[in-house]
Design a protein around this motif. Structure first.
Motif, PDB file in Angstrom:
ATOM      1  N   ALA A  94     -42.667  21.801 -23.917  1.00 36.47           N
ATOM      2  CA  ALA A  94     -44.094  21.522 -23.800  1.00 36.47           C
ATOM      3  C   ALA A  94     -44.789  22.555 -22.932  1.00 36.47           C
ATOM      4  N   GLN A  95     -44.153  22.915 -21.824  1.00 38.69           N
ATOM      5  CA  GLN A  95     -44.775  23.880 -20.913  1.00 38.69           C
ATOM      6  C   GLN A  95     -44.950  25.234 -21.578  1.00 38.69           C
ATOM      7  N   ARG A  96     -43.890  25.714 -22.244  1.00 41.16           N
ATOM      8  CA  ARG A  96     -44.001  27.032 -22.870  1.00 41.16           C
ATOM      9  C   ARG A  96     -44.953  27.005 -24.067  1.00 41.16           C
ATOM     10  N   ALA A  97     -45.026  25.882 -24.756  1.00 47.26           N
ATOM     11  CA  ALA A  97     -45.936  25.766 -25.898  1.00 47.26           C
ATOM     12  C   ALA A  97     -47.377  25.505 -25.452  1.00 47.26           C
ATOM     13  N   ASP A  98     -47.563  25.353 -24.146  1.00 50.70           N
ATOM     14  CA  ASP A  98     -48.885  25.133 -23.567  1.00 50.70           C
ATOM     15  C   ASP A  98     -49.509  23.824 -24.065  1.00 50.70           C
ATOM     16  N   ILE A  99     -48.684  22.790 -24.050  1.00 53.81           N
ATOM     17  CA  ILE A  99     -49.168  21.450 -24.409  1.00 53.81           C
ATOM     18  C   ILE A  99     -48.633  20.463 -23.383  1.00 53.81           C
ATOM     19  N   GLY A 100     -49.140  19.250 -23.425  1.00 59.49           N
ATOM     20  CA  GLY A 100     -48.629  18.215 -22.551  1.00 59.49           C
ATOM     21  C   GLY A 100     -47.411  17.533 -23.149  1.00 59.49           C
ATOM     22  N   ARG A 101     -46.645  16.880 -22.281  1.00 55.99           N
ATOM     23  CA  ARG A 101     -45.466  16.132 -22.739  1.00 55.99           C
ATOM     24  C   ARG A 101     -45.863  15.061 -23.757  1.00 55.99           C
ATOM     25  N   THR A 102     -46.997  14.404 -23.499  1.00 57.45           N
ATOM     26  CA  THR A 102     -47.475  13.369 -24.411  1.00 57.45           C
ATOM     27  C   THR A 102     -47.769  13.951 -25.787  1.00 57.45           C
ATOM     28  N   THR A 103     -48.339  15.151 -25.808  1.00 60.53           N
ATOM     29  CA  THR A 103     -48.638  15.802 -27.085  1.00 60.53           C
ATOM     30  C   THR A 103     -47.359  16.073 -27.861  1.00 60.53           C
ATOM     31  N   PHE A 104     -46.312  16.515 -27.162  1.00 59.68           N
ATOM     32  CA  PHE A 104     -45.023  16.747 -27.838  1.00 59.68           C
ATOM     33  C   PHE A 104     -44.594  15.489 -28.584  1.00 59.68           C
ATOM     34  N   PHE A 105     -44.673  14.343 -27.904  1.00 58.22           N
ATOM     35  CA  PHE A 105     -44.178  13.099 -28.494  1.00 58.22           C
ATOM     36  C   PHE A 105     -45.101  12.540 -29.574  1.00 58.22           C
ATOM     37  N   ARG A 106     -46.279  13.104 -29.711  1.00 57.45           N
ATOM     38  CA  ARG A 106     -47.113  12.736 -30.858  1.00 57.45           C
ATOM     39  C   ARG A 106     -46.547  13.326 -32.148  1.00 57.45           C
ATOM     40  N   TYR A 107     -45.805  14.418 -32.002  1.00 58.56           N
ATOM     41  CA  TYR A 107     -45.286  15.134 -33.173  1.00 58.56           C
ATOM     42  C   TYR A 107     -43.798  14.878 -33.398  1.00 58.56           C
ATOM     43  N   PHE A 108     -43.033  14.732 -32.327  1.00 56.38           N
ATOM     44  CA  PHE A 108     -41.582  14.588 -32.440  1.00 56.38           C
ATOM     45  C   PHE A 108     -41.079  13.528 -31.471  1.00 56.38           C
ATOM     46  N   GLY A 109     -40.078  12.766 -31.931  1.00 50.66           N
ATOM     47  CA  GLY A 109     -39.506  11.737 -31.078  1.00 50.66           C
ATOM     48  C   GLY A 109     -38.599  12.287 -30.002  1.00 50.66           C
ATOM     49  N   ASP A 110     -37.922  13.411 -30.313  1.00 52.95           N
ATOM     50  CA  ASP A 110     -37.017  14.028 -29.353  1.00 52.95           C
ATOM     51  C   ASP A 110     -36.701  15.452 -29.814  1.00 52.95           C
TER      52      ASP A 110
END
Length: 201
Positions: A45-61
């Motif tokens: 998430a950090q390297r993709a410049d997004i929040g952790r919550t945003t990651f989990f909107r797209y992928f479960g793990d």
């Protein structure tokens, strides 16, 4: 609206697609650099410049990211099945010829991003849990192929045999082609050709 009109992608959908692609590319870059186990969702998430919550909107793990192209592969396979010639597949040779075309569609789709395939292959070979999911995924494709053959007139025994032989061609290509996506496509074609030649000889 014309039946041939292709719906345009909305700004929101385009942003979502680009965010998803950025997560995938970032994760695969990190997996290639440091390995699957040590990379965390927070790092992706950090390297993709997004929040952790945003990651989990797209992928479960993290594992879901590894298999992020599964939807594209299924779409390519289902499209090829829908547009396949409506010919009766009542003998093994015809069933295998159809199976070969669909196998090559899958391999061609996977070869669109050679760098992605190379990392994916190495991850699968290094992690038994990922390899197990990969095997189950490819068996699912074989099951879809079997149903397609039956729907086009193949007797059950021929449909099952053709689907399993095609699955074996893919396994052969995966083993011989390794992390080279183009080589996997080539070896799948070669294996299917050998199988067809043995069937019609």
């Amino acid at each position: 609206m014309s039946m041939n009109t292709v719906p345009t992608e909305s700004l929101r959908d385009r942003k979502r697609r680009k965010t998803r692609e950025r997560i995938i590319e970032t994760a695969f870059a990190l997996f290639a650099e440091r390995g699957f186990d040590v990379v965390t969702v927070d790092e992706i998430a950090q390297r993709a410049d997004i929040g952790r919550t945003t990651f989990f909107r797209y992928f479960g793990d993290k594992q879901e990211v590894v298999f992020s192209t599964e939807g594209d592969l299924l779409h390519a396979l289902n499209t090829a099945m829908r547009t396949a010639p409506a010919e009766p597949l009542q003998d093994l040779a015809r069933a295998l010829a159809t199976s070969r075309r669909l196998l090559l569609v899958l391999c061609a789709e996977a070869s669109l991003n050679p760098g992605h395939h190379a990392v994916y292959y190495r991850l699968i070979k290094q992690h038994p849990d990922l390899e197990d999911r990969h095997t189950r995924k490819t068996r699912h494709y074989a099951d879809l192929l079997e149903k397609h053959l039956i729907a086009h007139g193949a007797p059950l025994a021929i449909a099952v045999l053709a689907a399993q032989l095609t699955f074996a061609c893919y396994q052969t290509a995966w083993r011989l082609g390794g992390d080279d996506a183009k080589a996997v496509l080539r070896e799948a074609n070669n294996a299917a050709d050998l199988l067809l030649s043995a069937t019609v000889s």
